[in-house]
Design a protein around this motif. Structure first.
Motif, PDB file in Angstrom:
ATOM      1  N   THR A   1       0.829  -1.204   0.000  1.00  0.00           N
ATOM      2  CA  THR A   1       0.000   0.000   0.000  1.00  0.00           C
ATOM      3  C   THR A   1       0.863   1.254   0.000  1.00  0.00           C
ATOM      4  O   THR A   1       1.996   1.247   0.469  1.00  0.00           O
ATOM      5  CB  THR A   1      -0.914   0.030   1.236  1.00  0.00           C
ATOM      6  OG1 THR A   1      -0.093   0.042   2.405  1.00  0.00           O
ATOM      7  CG2 THR A   1      -1.838  -1.169   1.281  1.00  0.00           C
ATOM      8  N   THR A   2       0.292   2.332  -0.531  1.00  0.00           N
ATOM      9  CA  THR A   2       1.000   3.612  -0.538  1.00  0.00           C
ATOM     10  C   THR A   2       0.272   4.636   0.320  1.00  0.00           C
ATOM     11  O   THR A   2       0.471   5.825   0.164  1.00  0.00           O
ATOM     12  CB  THR A   2       1.143   4.160  -1.968  1.00  0.00           C
ATOM     13  OG1 THR A   2      -0.149   4.267  -2.545  1.00  0.00           O
ATOM     14  CG2 THR A   2       2.045   3.302  -2.806  1.00  0.00           C
ATOM     15  N   GLY A   3      -0.554   4.173   1.220  1.00  0.00           N
ATOM     16  CA  GLY A   3      -1.328   5.076   2.073  1.00  0.00           C
ATOM     17  C   GLY A   3      -0.466   5.794   3.087  1.00  0.00           C
ATOM     18  O   GLY A   3       0.656   6.216   2.810  1.00  0.00           O
TER      19      GLY A   3
ATOM     20  N   GLU B   1       5.327   4.837  -6.868  1.00  0.00           N
ATOM     21  CA  GLU B   1       4.442   3.820  -7.454  1.00  0.00           C
ATOM     22  C   GLU B   1       5.232   2.813  -8.277  1.00  0.00           C
ATOM     23  O   GLU B   1       4.964   1.608  -8.225  1.00  0.00           O
ATOM     24  CB  GLU B   1       3.352   4.477  -8.303  1.00  0.00           C
ATOM     25  CG  GLU B   1       2.380   3.495  -8.922  1.00  0.00           C
ATOM     26  CD  GLU B   1       1.638   2.627  -7.901  1.00  0.00           C
ATOM     27  OE1 GLU B   1       1.262   1.493  -8.260  1.00  0.00           O
ATOM     28  OE2 GLU B   1       1.444   3.060  -6.745  1.00  0.00           O
ATOM     29  N   GLN B   2       6.203   3.266  -9.032  1.00  0.00           N
ATOM     30  CA  GLN B   2       7.040   2.354  -9.813  1.00  0.00           C
ATOM     31  C   GLN B   2       7.856   1.458  -8.873  1.00  0.00           C
ATOM     32  O   GLN B   2       8.009   0.267  -9.128  1.00  0.00           O
ATOM     33  CB  GLN B   2       7.971   3.134 -10.742  1.00  0.00           C
ATOM     34  CG  GLN B   2       8.789   2.250 -11.652  1.00  0.00           C
ATOM     35  CD  GLN B   2       9.699   3.044 -12.584  1.00  0.00           C
ATOM     36  OE1 GLN B   2       9.625   4.266 -12.652  1.00  0.00           O
ATOM     37  NE2 GLN B   2      10.545   2.342 -13.300  1.00  0.00           N
ATOM     38  N   CYS B   3       8.354   2.009  -7.782  1.00  0.00           N
ATOM     39  CA  CYS B   3       9.094   1.215  -6.786  1.00  0.00           C
ATOM     40  C   CYS B   3       8.197   0.140  -6.195  1.00  0.00           C
ATOM     41  O   CYS B   3       8.626  -1.002  -6.008  1.00  0.00           O
ATOM     42  CB  CYS B   3       9.629   2.110  -5.674  1.00  0.00           C
ATOM     43  SG  CYS B   3      10.928   3.230  -6.190  1.00  0.00           S
TER      44      CYS B   3
ATOM     45  N   ILE C   1      11.947   8.913   1.594  1.00  0.00           N
ATOM     46  CA  ILE C   1      10.543   8.514   1.462  1.00  0.00           C
ATOM     47  C   ILE C   1      10.480   7.092   0.907  1.00  0.00           C
ATOM     48  O   ILE C   1       9.759   6.239   1.432  1.00  0.00           O
ATOM     49  CB  ILE C   1       9.767   9.486   0.538  1.00  0.00           C
ATOM     50  CG1 ILE C   1       9.806  10.918   1.075  1.00  0.00           C
ATOM     51  CG2 ILE C   1       8.341   9.007   0.304  1.00  0.00           C
ATOM     52  CD1 ILE C   1       9.082  11.137   2.374  1.00  0.00           C
ATOM     53  N   VAL C   2      11.254   6.808  -0.152  1.00  0.00           N
ATOM     54  CA  VAL C   2      11.292   5.462  -0.734  1.00  0.00           C
ATOM     55  C   VAL C   2      11.805   4.471   0.310  1.00  0.00           C
ATOM     56  O   VAL C   2      11.266   3.371   0.463  1.00  0.00           O
ATOM     57  CB  VAL C   2      12.149   5.427  -2.019  1.00  0.00           C
ATOM     58  CG1 VAL C   2      12.379   4.000  -2.496  1.00  0.00           C
ATOM     59  CG2 VAL C   2      11.492   6.256  -3.114  1.00  0.00           C
TER      60      VAL C   2
ATOM     61  N   LYS D   1       8.092  -0.270   5.162  1.00  0.00           N
ATOM     62  CA  LYS D   1       6.669  -0.558   5.362  1.00  0.00           C
ATOM     63  C   LYS D   1       6.235  -1.746   4.505  1.00  0.00           C
ATOM     64  O   LYS D   1       5.558  -2.656   4.987  1.00  0.00           O
ATOM     65  CB  LYS D   1       5.854   0.686   4.996  1.00  0.00           C
ATOM     66  CG  LYS D   1       4.354   0.493   5.075  1.00  0.00           C
ATOM     67  CD  LYS D   1       3.620   1.748   4.636  1.00  0.00           C
ATOM     68  CE  LYS D   1       2.125   1.524   4.619  1.00  0.00           C
ATOM     69  NZ  LYS D   1       1.395   2.712   4.205  1.00  0.00           N
ATOM     70  N   TRP D   2       6.640  -1.740   3.226  1.00  0.00           N
ATOM     71  CA  TRP D   2       6.224  -2.798   2.302  1.00  0.00           C
ATOM     72  C   TRP D   2       6.784  -4.157   2.688  1.00  0.00           C
ATOM     73  O   TRP D   2       6.085  -5.167   2.590  1.00  0.00           O
ATOM     74  CB  TRP D   2       6.636  -2.444   0.883  1.00  0.00           C
ATOM     75  CG  TRP D   2       5.913  -1.270   0.315  1.00  0.00           C
ATOM     76  CD1 TRP D   2       4.658  -0.831   0.643  1.00  0.00           C
ATOM     77  CD2 TRP D   2       6.388  -0.377  -0.685  1.00  0.00           C
ATOM     78  NE1 TRP D   2       4.341   0.281  -0.099  1.00  0.00           N
ATOM     79  CE2 TRP D   2       5.375   0.589  -0.928  1.00  0.00           C
ATOM     80  CE3 TRP D   2       7.563  -0.283  -1.413  1.00  0.00           C
ATOM     81  CZ2 TRP D   2       5.517   1.610  -1.855  1.00  0.00           C
ATOM     82  CZ3 TRP D   2       7.706   0.732  -2.335  1.00  0.00           C
ATOM     83  CH2 TRP D   2       6.696   1.667  -2.556  1.00  0.00           C
ATOM     84  N   LEU D   3       8.030  -4.206   3.110  1.00  0.00           N
ATOM     85  CA  LEU D   3       8.621  -5.493   3.466  1.00  0.00           C
ATOM     86  C   LEU D   3       7.909  -6.121   4.660  1.00  0.00           C
ATOM     87  O   LEU D   3       7.789  -7.342   4.747  1.00  0.00           O
ATOM     88  CB  LEU D   3      10.117  -5.335   3.744  1.00  0.00           C
ATOM     89  CG  LEU D   3      10.974  -5.031   2.516  1.00  0.00           C
ATOM     90  CD1 LEU D   3      12.417  -4.758   2.923  1.00  0.00           C
ATOM     91  CD2 LEU D   3      10.908  -6.158   1.494  1.00  0.00           C
TER      92      LEU D   3
END
Length: 188
Positions: free
Chosen positions: A50-52, A97-99, A134-135, A141-143
């Protein structure tokens, strides 16, 4: 020299520049012959990343995470770079988003190849609000959102330091079975 320039221009008329895809992926050859998922197959799986809302991590806070039940020694060895890297992904200077999409596709491909240790190069910023930080915060967060991630930790200096992280994935059922068979033969 103008004749040379004209000749060069004529010869180069139909030439298109190469795509500047700077994503670096090194995958070992699969001994089992399994083919990795293609982009279409990876897209069929829903991307859970998610990108929230995002808690931005301070630049001086190292990335580190250990799933419940994972021994501290695994995290320590990961942090020291003692596990051999099997693949890497470069996310430098790419939109969030691409990441997100590339990380999920990379994760799916690593699972298909039964890889265990990955390197993700995300960069690091000089201040907390920089794009690289930020990335970096999103990667952390994503992991945590991916169930098969056992642990992740900041990389050692030769592999990217604070601008990269090591990721340890869980063994697949097939890898567990192969490991069991290999060790069961020894004990007989």
């Amino acid at each position: 020299m103008s004749d040379d320039d004209d000749l060069f221009s004529q010869e180069m008329a139909g030439v298109q520049p190469l795509a500047s895809d700077k994503r670096v992926v090194y995958l070992r050859n699969s001994a089992t012959g399994n083919k990795p998922e293609t982009g279409d197959a990876a897209e069929k799986r829903d991307n859970p990343l998610t990108t929230g809302f995002l808690n931005i991590l301070p630049c001086d806070e190292p990335l580190e995470y250990k799933h419940d039940g994972v021994q501290q020694g695994v995290l320590d060895k990961l942090r020291q770079g003692k596990y051999p890297l099997e693949a890497s992904l470069n996310l430098l200077r790419k939109p969030v988003e691409q990441c997100r999409q590339e990380l999920f596709a990379f994760f799916c491909q690593a699972q298909a190849e039964n890889l265990r240790t990955l390197l993700i190069i995300h960069g690091r910023g000089r201040n907390d609000q920089s794009h690289a930080n930020i990335v970096r915060s999103y990667v952390a967060k994503w992991l945590k959102q991916l169930d098969d991630v056992q642990a992740f930790s900041v990389a050692i200096q030769k592999d990217g330091g604070a601008g990269a992280c090591y990721v340890a994935l869980k063994k697949t059922a097939q890898a567990k079975q192969e490991n069991w068979e290999r060790h069961a033969k020894r004990s007989r």
